[in-house]
Motif scaffolding. Structure first.
Motif, PDB file in Angstrom:
ATOM      1  N   VAL A  53     130.871 -82.422  58.650  1.00 42.54           N
ATOM      2  CA  VAL A  53     130.667 -81.391  59.664  1.00 42.54           C
ATOM      3  C   VAL A  53     131.848 -80.423  59.625  1.00 42.54           C
ATOM      4  O   VAL A  53     132.998 -80.827  59.685  1.00 42.54           O
ATOM      5  N   MET A  54     131.534 -79.139  59.510  1.00 45.05           N
ATOM      6  CA  MET A  54     132.550 -78.099  59.559  1.00 45.05           C
ATOM      7  C   MET A  54     132.686 -77.618  61.005  1.00 45.05           C
ATOM      8  O   MET A  54     131.686 -77.365  61.675  1.00 45.05           O
ATOM      9  N   ILE A  55     133.928 -77.510  61.461  1.00 50.23           N
ATOM     10  CA  ILE A  55     134.213 -77.059  62.821  1.00 50.23           C
ATOM     11  C   ILE A  55     134.865 -75.686  62.728  1.00 50.23           C
ATOM     12  O   ILE A  55     135.786 -75.483  61.931  1.00 50.23           O
ATOM     13  N   GLU A  56     134.385 -74.737  63.544  1.00 49.04           N
ATOM     14  CA  GLU A  56     134.965 -73.401  63.562  1.00 49.04           C
ATOM     15  C   GLU A  56     135.160 -72.956  65.013  1.00 49.04           C
ATOM     16  O   GLU A  56     134.222 -72.982  65.801  1.00 49.04           O
ATOM     17  N   LEU A  57     136.382 -72.572  65.338  1.00 44.23           N
ATOM     18  CA  LEU A  57     136.679 -71.970  66.635  1.00 44.23           C
ATOM     19  C   LEU A  57     136.549 -70.473  66.451  1.00 44.23           C
ATOM     20  O   LEU A  57     137.197 -69.886  65.581  1.00 44.23           O
TER      21      LEU A  57
END
Length: 107
Positions: A53-57
């Protein structure tokens, strides 16, 4: 006939919305939001489970999420681990924004 209020899944008190393999966490009326992109899955007992899973803020520019600016990015091996860091990032930046605005208004 009364209008029905839209109901969202809440996680840690904020909306969690799904659009295909992407999940958006946070209130769209605020300036920041976290996006989770499931890039890989694996089968566990006939169930597809996120394995990458890629997390992006993201910092939003208006209502359109497609023009949002990337602030931070990371990748985790499970949705739980991704949610853990994504929630922390969002809460942290919203708290910093709140403190900045309070100092700005105090001047």
């Amino acid at each position: 006939m009364a209008k029905k209020k839209a109901e969202f899944l809440l996680y840690e008190g904020r909306p969690l919305l799904r659009d295909g393999n992407k999940l958006y966490y946070g209130d769209f009326s605020e300036n920041f939001i976290t996006r989770f992109t499931i890039t890989e899955t694996k089968k566990v007992n006939d169930l597809e489970v996120a394995s990458k899973v890629m997390i992006e803020l993201l910092e939003k520019n208006g209502e359109d999420i497609s023009s949002a600016r990337l602030i931070k990015k990371a990748e985790r091996d499970s949705l739980y681990a991704a949610l853990d860091i994504g929630v922390y990032w969002l809460e942290d930046i919203l708290e910093m924004e709140k403190e900045f605005m309070q100092k700005l208004n105090a001047q």
